[in-house]
Motif scaffolding. Structure first.
Motif, PDB file in Angstrom:
ATOM      1  N   VAL A   1       0.792  -1.217   0.000  1.00  0.00           N
ATOM      2  CA  VAL A   1       0.000   0.000   0.000  1.00  0.00           C
ATOM      3  C   VAL A   1       0.827   1.270   0.000  1.00  0.00           C
ATOM      4  CG1 VAL A   1      -0.245   0.477   2.447  1.00  0.00           C
ATOM      5  CG2 VAL A   1      -2.202   0.772   0.907  1.00  0.00           C
ATOM      6  N   LEU A   2       2.021   1.181   0.480  1.00  0.00           N
ATOM      7  CA  LEU A   2       2.843   2.382   0.544  1.00  0.00           C
ATOM      8  C   LEU A   2       3.205   2.866  -0.851  1.00  0.00           C
ATOM      9  CD1 LEU A   2       5.043   1.408   3.584  1.00  0.00           C
ATOM     10  CD2 LEU A   2       3.088   2.945   3.498  1.00  0.00           C
ATOM     11  N   HIS A   3       3.305   1.922  -1.766  1.00  0.00           N
ATOM     12  CA  HIS A   3       3.596   2.312  -3.140  1.00  0.00           C
ATOM     13  C   HIS A   3       2.302   2.710  -3.825  1.00  0.00           C
ATOM     14  CE1 HIS A   3       7.423   0.127  -2.558  1.00  0.00           C
ATOM     15  NE2 HIS A   3       6.655  -0.643  -1.823  1.00  0.00           N
ATOM     16  N   LYS A   4       2.148   3.965  -4.016  1.00  0.00           N
ATOM     17  CA  LYS A   4       0.951   4.439  -4.727  1.00  0.00           C
ATOM     18  C   LYS A   4       0.938   3.850  -6.124  1.00  0.00           C
ATOM     19  CE  LYS A   4      -0.876   8.941  -3.286  1.00  0.00           C
ATOM     20  NZ  LYS A   4      -0.978  10.351  -3.677  1.00  0.00           N
ATOM     21  N   ARG A   5      -0.138   3.210  -6.457  1.00  0.00           N
ATOM     22  CA  ARG A   5      -0.194   2.690  -7.831  1.00  0.00           C
ATOM     23  C   ARG A   5      -0.542   3.824  -8.780  1.00  0.00           C
ATOM     24  NH1 ARG A   5      -3.712   0.588 -11.507  1.00  0.00           N
ATOM     25  NH2 ARG A   5      -5.546   0.041 -10.291  1.00  0.00           N
ATOM     26  N   PRO A   6       0.233   3.951  -9.841  1.00  0.00           N
ATOM     27  CA  PRO A   6      -0.047   5.023 -10.794  1.00  0.00           C
ATOM     28  C   PRO A   6      -1.396   4.796 -11.463  1.00  0.00           C
ATOM     29  CG  PRO A   6       2.003   3.842 -11.342  1.00  0.00           C
ATOM     30  CD  PRO A   6       1.338   3.092 -10.249  1.00  0.00           C
ATOM     31  N   LEU A   7      -2.051   5.841 -11.798  1.00  0.00           N
ATOM     32  CA  LEU A   7      -3.290   5.796 -12.585  1.00  0.00           C
ATOM     33  C   LEU A   7      -4.507   5.324 -11.808  1.00  0.00           C
ATOM     34  CD1 LEU A   7      -1.969   4.352 -15.980  1.00  0.00           C
ATOM     35  CD2 LEU A   7      -2.351   6.755 -15.346  1.00  0.00           C
ATOM     36  N   LEU A   8      -4.284   4.819 -10.580  1.00  0.00           N
ATOM     37  CA  LEU A   8      -5.427   4.287  -9.835  1.00  0.00           C
ATOM     38  C   LEU A   8      -6.549   5.316  -9.712  1.00  0.00           C
ATOM     39  CD1 LEU A   8      -5.409   1.951  -6.841  1.00  0.00           C
ATOM     40  CD2 LEU A   8      -6.706   4.056  -6.622  1.00  0.00           C
ATOM     41  N   ILE A   9      -6.173   6.523  -9.351  1.00  0.00           N
ATOM     42  CA  ILE A   9      -7.198   7.554  -9.175  1.00  0.00           C
ATOM     43  C   ILE A   9      -7.872   7.905 -10.497  1.00  0.00           C
ATOM     44  CG2 ILE A   9      -7.646   9.908  -8.382  1.00  0.00           C
ATOM     45  CD1 ILE A   9      -6.918   7.969  -6.177  1.00  0.00           C
ATOM     46  N   GLU A  10      -7.081   7.925 -11.548  1.00  0.00           N
ATOM     47  CA  GLU A  10      -7.663   8.221 -12.873  1.00  0.00           C
ATOM     48  C   GLU A  10      -8.700   7.160 -13.241  1.00  0.00           C
ATOM     49  OE1 GLU A  10      -7.227  11.123 -13.861  1.00  0.00           O
ATOM     50  OE2 GLU A  10      -5.807  11.227 -12.184  1.00  0.00           O
ATOM     51  N   GLU A  11      -8.373   5.929 -12.929  1.00  0.00           N
ATOM     52  CA  GLU A  11      -9.318   4.846 -13.221  1.00  0.00           C
ATOM     53  C   GLU A  11     -10.600   5.025 -12.423  1.00  0.00           C
ATOM     54  OE1 GLU A  11      -5.497   1.990 -13.877  1.00  0.00           O
ATOM     55  OE2 GLU A  11      -7.067   1.260 -12.536  1.00  0.00           O
ATOM     56  N   HIS A  12     -10.434   5.375 -11.165  1.00  0.00           N
ATOM     57  CA  HIS A  12     -11.617   5.638 -10.342  1.00  0.00           C
ATOM     58  C   HIS A  12     -12.449   6.755 -10.966  1.00  0.00           C
ATOM     59  CE1 HIS A  12     -10.475   3.729  -6.196  1.00  0.00           C
ATOM     60  NE2 HIS A  12     -10.493   2.867  -7.180  1.00  0.00           N
ATOM     61  N   HIS A  13     -11.755   7.772 -11.412  1.00  0.00           N
ATOM     62  CA  HIS A  13     -12.459   8.898 -12.019  1.00  0.00           C
ATOM     63  C   HIS A  13     -13.237   8.457 -13.262  1.00  0.00           C
ATOM     64  CE1 HIS A  13     -12.768  12.321 -14.868  1.00  0.00           C
ATOM     65  NE2 HIS A  13     -13.249  12.916 -13.775  1.00  0.00           N
ATOM     66  N   ASP A  14     -12.604   7.658 -14.079  1.00  0.00           N
ATOM     67  CA  ASP A  14     -13.266   7.201 -15.311  1.00  0.00           C
ATOM     68  C   ASP A  14     -14.502   6.357 -14.988  1.00  0.00           C
ATOM     69  OD1 ASP A  14     -11.270   8.504 -16.622  1.00  0.00           O
ATOM     70  OD2 ASP A  14     -10.175   6.694 -17.225  1.00  0.00           O
ATOM     71  N   ILE A  15     -14.363   5.504 -13.988  1.00  0.00           N
ATOM     72  CA  ILE A  15     -15.518   4.688 -13.573  1.00  0.00           C
ATOM     73  C   ILE A  15     -16.641   5.596 -13.091  1.00  0.00           C
ATOM     74  CG2 ILE A  15     -16.350   3.008 -11.890  1.00  0.00           C
ATOM     75  CD1 ILE A  15     -13.456   1.826 -11.949  1.00  0.00           C
ATOM     76  N   TYR A  16     -16.265   6.547 -12.264  1.00  0.00           N
ATOM     77  CA  TYR A  16     -17.248   7.500 -11.768  1.00  0.00           C
ATOM     78  C   TYR A  16     -17.974   8.195 -12.915  1.00  0.00           C
ATOM     79  CZ  TYR A  16     -18.885  12.109 -10.408  1.00  0.00           C
ATOM     80  OH  TYR A  16     -19.625  13.251 -10.277  1.00  0.00           O
ATOM     81  N   GLU A  17     -17.208   8.645 -13.894  1.00  0.00           N
ATOM     82  CA  GLU A  17     -17.795   9.353 -15.033  1.00  0.00           C
ATOM     83  C   GLU A  17     -18.776   8.459 -15.810  1.00  0.00           C
ATOM     84  OE1 GLU A  17     -18.076  12.286 -16.522  1.00  0.00           O
ATOM     85  OE2 GLU A  17     -17.187  13.212 -14.744  1.00  0.00           O
ATOM     86  N   ALA A  18     -18.359   7.230 -16.020  1.00  0.00           N
ATOM     87  CA  ALA A  18     -19.227   6.299 -16.752  1.00  0.00           C
ATOM     88  C   ALA A  18     -20.537   6.083 -15.998  1.00  0.00           C
ATOM     89  CB  ALA A  18     -18.508   4.978 -16.974  1.00  0.00           C
ATOM     90  N   ILE A  19     -20.436   5.968 -14.683  1.00  0.00           N
ATOM     91  CA  ILE A  19     -21.642   5.786 -13.867  1.00  0.00           C
ATOM     92  C   ILE A  19     -22.517   7.026 -13.943  1.00  0.00           C
ATOM     93  CG2 ILE A  19     -22.488   5.604 -11.494  1.00  0.00           C
ATOM     94  CD1 ILE A  19     -20.095   3.739 -10.930  1.00  0.00           C
ATOM     95  N   ARG A  20     -21.882   8.178 -13.799  1.00  0.00           N
ATOM     96  CA  ARG A  20     -22.629   9.437 -13.807  1.00  0.00           C
ATOM     97  C   ARG A  20     -23.395   9.620 -15.112  1.00  0.00           C
ATOM     98  NH1 ARG A  20     -22.232  14.571 -15.382  1.00  0.00           N
ATOM     99  NH2 ARG A  20     -20.244  14.290 -16.447  1.00  0.00           N
ATOM    100  N   GLN A  21     -22.757   9.196 -16.201  1.00  0.00           N
ATOM    101  CA  GLN A  21     -23.388   9.371 -17.515  1.00  0.00           C
ATOM    102  C   GLN A  21     -24.268   8.175 -17.901  1.00  0.00           C
ATOM    103  OE1 GLN A  21     -20.277  10.292 -20.322  1.00  0.00           O
ATOM    104  NE2 GLN A  21     -19.479  11.974 -19.054  1.00  0.00           N
TER     105      GLN A  21
END
Lengths: 205, 205
Positions: B158-178
């Motif tokens: 967990v200490l190693h932040k995975r790159p892009l994780l937040i972006e992926e969350h954002h994309d999922i959120y956007e798909a749900i919102r739309q």
DNA sequence: GATGGATATTTTGTATACAATTTAAAATAA
DNA sequence: TTATTTTAAATTGTATACAAAATATCCATC
């Protein structure tokens, strides 16, 4: 495959209580009193407590009472079941072994020719084989747990043979055999949906 | 939302042991001895036994030992998780409430701006909200149980932040919102697949 | 008759003691 | 040394006793 001759009291207690719930001797909503059960089986409360805790985890007991699942509960179980078994059927179409496939066919055949008890066992096994073929212990475990709850429902229904059930099994088997993965998944989901509706309708009566 | 002031020993024992496993104080494979734990907490064996049994059901303990999940175990958990969360994301795109959607957005935002602890909590909540939105207690329960095992893995990662994780969350959120249901499902499955691979790679090191 | 509260009863939670089992250790034979 | 049997230690499983909590019962009051 050799069963341990375990005569551990808590295993015995677990099986005893579980069977009495599933057979309907312990009716839904019945409160389970540790001391009474212990006395009934001629053991102490300790192993009885253990088994009750376990059954609680499995969902057959809630707050010391035999579960009394609602229509909604059954829908929820089936929603998960559809997901898992749909996936499993899809998976099978590609990865199932010839041996498992043969056993699957056997279940369909017994479904047509067997006695009531044989048919019931074969239908149960049909689904077990498909889920088991995923070789995913997590999935298998979840499936097993749900079986208890489903059985609790089906029991009231089981004497009425559902029409077309065997044909549906056969169609699923065929789709798997021919490696039609998406078709197998679709048929399985349809099949479970019909099963759910049949259960729910029979409940009302 | 008020916590019961339950001072039941077995609840306390459960939380105590669970936390020590998840925090890593009790290393994987460690044998749990009832009497030692009991003494450690100043209570008797009875409630300790109860809590160990419960943790065994939950999958954190196997045969009196802290689980030591293999790569394969993690793959199996993620296979189920992908199924459930993929469905949940799809479902959300149609049925999620505005309130839950707002909370989802909040999780994404915190993922970008918060402290390490806040980010971790927000990422966890992101998935909880989506699964929770199904309003299917069976699904939610299965998800919760798997979380423990996943956490056991992630902790080392967990200490190693995975790159892009937040972006992926954002994309999922956007798909749900739309209300793009299939897109949301696809993105969620991709996301979890990447997460799994990241975990597995980090394990090797 | 209904309501509220004190008392009795039941049931669960916990501690402890002992039996049965498993696991580790030691001692002996190969 | 290695293997194997015996013995001892540790650990779990079970029974029982008691404390705490929850439930039911009874009676008085309105």
């Amino acid at each position: 495959m050799t069963k341990k001759p375990t005569q551990l009291a808590y295993v015995h207690a677990y099986e005893y209580i579980r069977d009495r719930i599933l057979s309907g001797e312990l009716e839904r909503g019945t409160k389970l009193v540790e001391e009474r059960l212990a006395e009934e089986m001629g053991i102490s409360r300790t192993p009885v407590r253990d088994s009750i805790r376990k059954l609680e985890q499995e969902g057959l007991i809630k707050q010391k009472c035999v579960v009394n699942p609602s229509d909604m509960d059954l829908r929820h179980v089936f929603q998960v079941r559809t997901l898992l078994e749909g996936f499993a059927a899809n998976y099978c179409a590609t990865y199932i072994t010839d041996e498992a496939l043969a056993k699957l066919k056997n279940c369909v055949d017994i479904g047509r020719t067997g006695t009531i008890e044989e048919v019931m066992a074969a239908n149960k096994e049909f689904h077990e084989i498909i889920v088991g073929a995923t070789n995913n212990p997590v999935m298998i475990d979840i499936f097993d747990r749900m079986q208890s709850i489903i059985y609790l429902f089906r029991k009231t229904v089981v004497l009425h043979k559902r029409p077309l059930l065997i044909e549906e099994h056969h169609d699923i088997y065929e789709a798997i055999r021919q490696h039609h993965a998406d078709e197998a998944e679709r048929l399985m989901k349809e099949h479970l949906q019909l099963d759910l509706e049949f259960c729910l309708n029979r409940m009302k009566g």
